[in-house]
Design an enzyme around this catalytic site. Structure first.
Site, mmCIF file in Angstrom:
data_model
loop_
_atom_site.group_PDB
_atom_site.id
_atom_site.type_symbol
_atom_site.label_atom_id
_atom_site.label_comp_id
_atom_site.label_asym_id
_atom_site.label_seq_id
_atom_site.Cartn_x
_atom_site.Cartn_y
_atom_site.Cartn_z
ATOM 1 N N HIS A 1 8.581 -1.166 0.772
ATOM 2 C CA HIS A 1 8.214 -0.503 2.024
ATOM 3 C C HIS A 1 8.680 0.947 2.101
ATOM 4 C CE1 HIS A 1 8.786 0.713 6.251
ATOM 5 N NE2 HIS A 1 7.628 0.102 6.428
ATOM 6 N N GLU B 1 -0.720 -2.593 2.501
ATOM 7 C CA GLU B 1 -0.556 -1.307 3.187
ATOM 8 C C GLU B 1 -0.221 -0.226 2.170
ATOM 9 O OE1 GLU B 1 2.265 1.148 6.304
ATOM 10 O OE2 GLU B 1 2.276 -1.043 6.435
ATOM 11 N N LYS C 1 1.424 2.968 1.355
ATOM 12 C CA LYS C 1 2.489 3.795 1.935
ATOM 13 C C LYS C 1 2.349 5.219 1.398
ATOM 14 C CE LYS C 1 5.423 2.604 4.180
ATOM 15 N NZ LYS C 1 5.559 2.443 5.646
ATOM 16 N N GLU D 1 1.463 -9.589 4.528
ATOM 17 C CA GLU D 1 1.378 -8.141 4.663
ATOM 18 C C GLU D 1 2.418 -7.589 3.707
ATOM 19 O OE1 GLU D 1 2.628 -4.148 6.021
ATOM 20 O OE2 GLU D 1 3.833 -5.955 5.794
ATOM 21 N N ASP E 1 3.618 -3.806 1.231
ATOM 22 C CA ASP E 1 3.505 -2.346 1.138
ATOM 23 C C ASP E 1 3.541 -1.913 -0.319
ATOM 24 O OD1 ASP E 1 4.232 -1.763 4.180
ATOM 25 O OD2 ASP E 1 5.673 -3.213 3.398
ATOM 26 N N HIS F 1 4.909 -10.742 7.560
ATOM 27 C CA HIS F 1 5.207 -9.321 7.432
ATOM 28 C C HIS F 1 6.227 -9.080 6.307
ATOM 29 C CE1 HIS F 1 7.275 -5.574 9.153
ATOM 30 N NE2 HIS F 1 6.054 -5.187 8.856
ATOM 31 N N ARG F 2 5.757 -8.466 5.219
ATOM 32 C CA ARG F 2 6.571 -8.282 4.010
ATOM 33 C C ARG F 2 7.037 -9.638 3.471
ATOM 34 N NH1 ARG F 2 10.380 -3.461 6.623
ATOM 35 N NH2 ARG F 2 8.676 -2.462 7.737
ATOM 36 N N ASP G 1 7.543 -11.393 11.159
ATOM 37 C CA ASP G 1 8.596 -11.589 10.159
ATOM 38 C C ASP G 1 8.897 -13.072 9.953
ATOM 39 O OD1 ASP G 1 9.004 -8.823 9.896
ATOM 40 O OD2 ASP G 1 10.505 -8.773 11.497
#
Length: 242
Positions: free
Chosen positions: A49, A106, A108, A34, A36, A7-8, A226
């Site tokens: 993000h 993703e 945003k 993942e 953003d 995640h990120r 994470d």
């Protein structure tokens, strides 16, 4: 086999959405990332993000009000020692050619619609021949539909905060191949139902040992975490059980 998406990037140990976090996730053995994306004032796709720069960078104000050149001068490792630039999506996709990671991009664009963002992202994915390793997700489901219509070869997955009845029916109706629900809003029955109906399930953000074990037991498609190192360790322990 449940896949592990960082995640990120490996954001529990590195500055989120930076190349260091992505490289560390890959070295740790994550299956995917993942990240953003947003657009700068001059239309460059950048990886960050928050709509505002304040929390994660040395800058202040909205991403959309800065040019790419201005954005690149900022430090995306606000709490760390080494300076980290905000990556461009080009930089990430270029690097992905050296590995086999899957990448969930993703969009945003729920707060600011970012005109043309879908086309720009799709153009870059195709330019680097990565269509089969990309998933486009967003809380803006209009954007998900537009992405599918523009590039049916790239997988799409709507993001959800709340519990939705039979979300696989909704996903099928917008031609999405997966759903990315908030962990707290997804039950075992929803996960099983979606997978049985051919819809991938990738809950976010899965950081507790018990949650990881629960999802591995269900053979959930992927988890978004994470801490990919911890997720891999628990996965190996789970697999060794009789």
């Amino acid at each position: 086999m449940t896949q592990i998406f960082a995640h990120r990037g490996y954001s529990s140990a590195f500055a989120e959405n930076t190349m260091s976090a992505f490289i560390a996730a890959q070295k740790a053995g994550a299956d995917g990332l993942e990240l953003d994306v947003q657009l700068t004032k001059d239309g460059e796709v950048v990886v960050i993000h928050d709509e505002k720069l304040d929390r994660t960078t040395s800058g202040k104000g909205f991403v959309k009000n800065f040019t790419f050149k201005e954005i690149r001068k900022l430090n995306a490792n606000k709490k760390g020692v080494n300076k980290e630039p905000i990556p461009s999506l080009i930089e990430v996709l270029e690097w992905m050619q050296s590995n086999q990671l899957v990448c969930n991009i993703e969009l945003k664009n729920n707060l600011f619609p970012y005109e043309g963002m879908e086309e720009k992202v799709i153009h870059l994915v195709r330019r680097f021949n990565l269509s089969n390793r990309i998933i486009i997700s967003s809380f803006n489901h209009y954007s998900i539909v537009l992405s599918y219509r523009s590039a049916p070869e790239i997988e799409t997955a709507p993001l959800f905060n709340e519990r939705i009845y039979m979300p696989w029916v909704y996903a099928q109706s917008i031609r999405a191949q997966g759903i990315h629900p908030k962990l707290a809003s997804v039950t075992d029955e929803i996960i099983k139902g979606a997978i049985e109906n051919g819809i991938a399930v990738r809950p976010y953000t899965v950081n507790k040992d018990t949650d990881m074990e629960r999802l591995y037991k269900l053979n959930c498609t992927s988890i978004i975490t994470d801490d990919p190192v911890k997720a891999l360790k628990i996965k190996k322990q789970y697999e060794k059980r009789p």
